[in-house]
Design a protein around this motif. Structure first.
Motif, PDB file in Angstrom:
ATOM      1  N   GLY A   1      -6.386   1.173   5.286  1.00  0.00           N
ATOM      2  CA  GLY A   1      -6.102   0.157   4.285  1.00  0.00           C
ATOM      3  C   GLY A   1      -7.211  -0.088   3.283  1.00  0.00           C
ATOM      4  O   GLY A   1      -6.959  -0.564   2.171  1.00  0.00           O
ATOM      5  N   ARG A   2      -8.454   0.253   3.644  1.00  0.00           N
ATOM      6  CA  ARG A   2      -9.591  -0.009   2.757  1.00  0.00           C
ATOM      7  C   ARG A   2      -9.493   0.783   1.463  1.00  0.00           C
ATOM      8  O   ARG A   2      -9.207   1.967   1.475  1.00  0.00           O
ATOM      9  CB  ARG A   2     -10.904   0.329   3.453  1.00  0.00           C
ATOM     10  N   GLY A   3      -9.719   0.096   0.372  1.00  0.00           N
ATOM     11  CA  GLY A   3      -9.745   0.735  -0.932  1.00  0.00           C
ATOM     12  C   GLY A   3      -8.376   1.050  -1.510  1.00  0.00           C
ATOM     13  O   GLY A   3      -8.275   1.632  -2.585  1.00  0.00           O
ATOM     14  N   GLN A   4      -7.316   0.663  -0.822  1.00  0.00           N
ATOM     15  CA  GLN A   4      -5.969   0.982  -1.285  1.00  0.00           C
ATOM     16  C   GLN A   4      -5.350  -0.108  -2.150  1.00  0.00           C
ATOM     17  O   GLN A   4      -4.342   0.132  -2.798  1.00  0.00           O
ATOM     18  CB  GLN A   4      -5.050   1.252  -0.083  1.00  0.00           C
ATOM     19  N   LEU A   5      -5.928  -1.280  -2.146  1.00  0.00           N
ATOM     20  CA  LEU A   5      -5.395  -2.411  -2.888  1.00  0.00           C
ATOM     21  C   LEU A   5      -6.576  -3.100  -3.566  1.00  0.00           C
ATOM     22  O   LEU A   5      -7.562  -3.402  -2.893  1.00  0.00           O
ATOM     23  CB  LEU A   5      -4.699  -3.363  -1.907  1.00  0.00           C
ATOM     24  N   PRO A   6      -6.513  -3.334  -4.877  1.00  0.00           N
ATOM     25  CA  PRO A   6      -7.620  -4.045  -5.530  1.00  0.00           C
ATOM     26  C   PRO A   6      -7.892  -5.384  -4.842  1.00  0.00           C
ATOM     27  O   PRO A   6      -6.963  -6.049  -4.363  1.00  0.00           O
ATOM     28  CB  PRO A   6      -7.121  -4.239  -6.958  1.00  0.00           C
ATOM     29  N   GLY A   7      -9.165  -5.791  -4.808  1.00  0.00           N
ATOM     30  CA  GLY A   7      -9.548  -7.040  -4.161  1.00  0.00           C
ATOM     31  C   GLY A   7      -8.758  -8.233  -4.632  1.00  0.00           C
ATOM     32  O   GLY A   7      -8.301  -9.055  -3.834  1.00  0.00           O
ATOM     33  N   ARG A   8      -8.570  -8.361  -5.952  1.00  0.00           N
ATOM     34  CA  ARG A   8      -7.821  -9.508  -6.478  1.00  0.00           C
ATOM     35  C   ARG A   8      -6.398  -9.513  -5.934  1.00  0.00           C
ATOM     36  O   ARG A   8      -5.862 -10.562  -5.585  1.00  0.00           O
ATOM     37  CB  ARG A   8      -7.778  -9.490  -7.996  1.00  0.00           C
ATOM     38  N   ASP A   9      -5.769  -8.348  -5.841  1.00  0.00           N
ATOM     39  CA  ASP A   9      -4.402  -8.272  -5.324  1.00  0.00           C
ATOM     40  C   ASP A   9      -4.349  -8.669  -3.858  1.00  0.00           C
ATOM     41  O   ASP A   9      -3.436  -9.394  -3.437  1.00  0.00           O
ATOM     42  CB  ASP A   9      -3.824  -6.872  -5.503  1.00  0.00           C
ATOM     43  N   LEU A  10      -5.314  -8.211  -3.061  1.00  0.00           N
ATOM     44  CA  LEU A  10      -5.325  -8.576  -1.647  1.00  0.00           C
ATOM     45  C   LEU A  10      -5.530 -10.082  -1.481  1.00  0.00           C
ATOM     46  O   LEU A  10      -4.832 -10.726  -0.691  1.00  0.00           O
ATOM     47  CB  LEU A  10      -6.401  -7.801  -0.884  1.00  0.00           C
ATOM     48  N   VAL A  11      -6.451 -10.658  -2.242  1.00  0.00           N
ATOM     49  CA  VAL A  11      -6.684 -12.108  -2.160  1.00  0.00           C
ATOM     50  C   VAL A  11      -5.438 -12.870  -2.608  1.00  0.00           C
ATOM     51  O   VAL A  11      -5.039 -13.848  -1.969  1.00  0.00           O
ATOM     52  CB  VAL A  11      -7.933 -12.517  -2.972  1.00  0.00           C
ATOM     53  N   THR A  12      -4.794 -12.426  -3.665  1.00  0.00           N
ATOM     54  CA  THR A  12      -3.566 -13.088  -4.124  1.00  0.00           C
ATOM     55  C   THR A  12      -2.489 -13.010  -3.044  1.00  0.00           C
ATOM     56  O   THR A  12      -1.789 -13.997  -2.783  1.00  0.00           O
ATOM     57  CB  THR A  12      -3.070 -12.468  -5.447  1.00  0.00           C
TER      58      THR A  12
ATOM     59  N   ILE B   1       0.893  -1.151   0.000  1.00  0.00           N
ATOM     60  CA  ILE B   1       0.000   0.000   0.000  1.00  0.00           C
ATOM     61  C   ILE B   1       0.929   1.198   0.000  1.00  0.00           C
ATOM     62  O   ILE B   1       1.720   1.376   0.930  1.00  0.00           O
ATOM     63  CB  ILE B   1      -0.973  -0.012   1.179  1.00  0.00           C
ATOM     64  N   GLY B   2       0.890   1.940  -1.094  1.00  0.00           N
ATOM     65  CA  GLY B   2       1.890   2.979  -1.307  1.00  0.00           C
ATOM     66  C   GLY B   2       3.231   2.297  -1.509  1.00  0.00           C
ATOM     67  O   GLY B   2       3.355   1.354  -2.274  1.00  0.00           O
ATOM     68  N   ALA B   3       4.220   2.747  -0.771  1.00  0.00           N
ATOM     69  CA  ALA B   3       5.561   2.158  -0.877  1.00  0.00           C
ATOM     70  C   ALA B   3       5.814   1.104   0.192  1.00  0.00           C
ATOM     71  O   ALA B   3       6.902   0.549   0.274  1.00  0.00           O
ATOM     72  CB  ALA B   3       6.615   3.267  -0.769  1.00  0.00           C
ATOM     73  N   THR B   4       4.809   0.815   1.026  1.00  0.00           N
ATOM     74  CA  THR B   4       5.016  -0.061   2.179  1.00  0.00           C
ATOM     75  C   THR B   4       4.477  -1.467   1.940  1.00  0.00           C
ATOM     76  O   THR B   4       3.274  -1.649   1.732  1.00  0.00           O
ATOM     77  CB  THR B   4       4.334   0.540   3.428  1.00  0.00           C
ATOM     78  N   PRO B   5       5.340  -2.490   1.978  1.00  0.00           N
ATOM     79  CA  PRO B   5       4.881  -3.879   1.863  1.00  0.00           C
ATOM     80  C   PRO B   5       3.928  -4.238   3.014  1.00  0.00           C
ATOM     81  O   PRO B   5       3.988  -3.650   4.094  1.00  0.00           O
ATOM     82  CB  PRO B   5       6.174  -4.691   1.955  1.00  0.00           C
ATOM     83  N   LEU B   6       3.087  -5.229   2.775  1.00  0.00           N
ATOM     84  CA  LEU B   6       2.108  -5.651   3.780  1.00  0.00           C
ATOM     85  C   LEU B   6       2.683  -6.590   4.835  1.00  0.00           C
ATOM     86  O   LEU B   6       2.212  -6.603   5.968  1.00  0.00           O
ATOM     87  CB  LEU B   6       0.924  -6.344   3.096  1.00  0.00           C
ATOM     88  N   LEU B   7       3.686  -7.399   4.485  1.00  0.00           N
ATOM     89  CA  LEU B   7       4.192  -8.436   5.394  1.00  0.00           C
ATOM     90  C   LEU B   7       5.686  -8.239   5.647  1.00  0.00           C
ATOM     91  O   LEU B   7       6.463  -8.047   4.708  1.00  0.00           O
ATOM     92  CB  LEU B   7       3.941  -9.826   4.796  1.00  0.00           C
ATOM     93  N   TRP B   8       6.073  -8.316   6.923  1.00  0.00           N
ATOM     94  CA  TRP B   8       7.438  -8.063   7.367  1.00  0.00           C
ATOM     95  C   TRP B   8       7.884  -9.152   8.337  1.00  0.00           C
ATOM     96  O   TRP B   8       7.063  -9.706   9.067  1.00  0.00           O
ATOM     97  CB  TRP B   8       7.500  -6.733   8.108  1.00  0.00           C
TER      98      TRP B   8
END
Length: 187
Positions: free
Chosen positions: A107-118, A59-66
């Motif tokens: 976080g809502r609306g910042q990542l397309p649904g398909r991308d979040l599910v993937t 989301i932006g420049a920040t990865p979701l998992l660390w």
């Protein structure tokens, strides 16, 4: 929001060799098994490192998992996601429902649904395999007033004394408040 949309089906291979667990065993003191949850945590890029196998999901420049500073576990960015509880679709019965977590207001609306599910599939927050991997097809995607929904079919492969291939069929939804859930098809 747009009305019901059926996008072109997408094939996705999920492989243990490209898993968060395999990467964690390379970068830290090796974990025994897959995590059953990803806690939400404040991210400090000075001491933590993004999980490379899913670093493209941002989301932006920040990865979701660390990875945590000691590299013993992976955490999600608390700015955009709540704790994620792994939903093991290989072990859930027909009609079963599991809530995985929730997108924060930010976080809502910042990542397309398909991308979040993937992301959830590749990070194994939605567990689609036990040992080897899974071959999946994402289809019947819809975005409407009830949120985002996608149906997923496929199969996962595992070994005991012989090779087993088991079918999978489930739906992932992200409701308008960001709640992410999985429902196994009632056969």
């Amino acid at each position: 929001m747009m009305g019901a949309v059926t996008a072109r089906p997408v094939s996705l291979s999920i492989d243990h060799g490209a898993s968060v667990l395999t990467e964690q065993r390379r970068v830290g003191p090796p974990a025994f098994d897959f995590q059953d949850r990803y806690p939400a945590a404040a991210i400090d890029p000075a001491t933590q490192v993004a999980v490379a196998v899913v670093a493209e999901f941002r989301i932006g420049a920040t990865p979701l998992l660390w990875f945590t500073a000691d590299r013993t576990a992976a955490v999600v960015d608390a700015a955009v996601l709540s704790d994620l509880v792994v939903a093991d679709v290989t072990a859930m019965g027909p009609g079963a429902v599991a809530t995985i977590g929730q997108l924060t207001e930010r976080g809502r609306g910042q990542l397309p649904g398909r991308d979040l599910v993937t992301f959830l599939l590749r990070a194994r927050a939605i567990a689609t395999y036990v040992h080897i991997g899974a071959e999946l097809c994402l289809f019947d995607e819809r975005t409407d007033a009830s949120g985002y929904q996608v149906r997923i079919t496929g199969e996962h492969t595992y070994f005991t004394n012989q090779r087993h291939v088991v079918a999978l069929e489930f739906e992932v939804t992200i409701d308008p408040t960001g709640v992410i859930s999985v429902r196994i098809a009632a056969r």
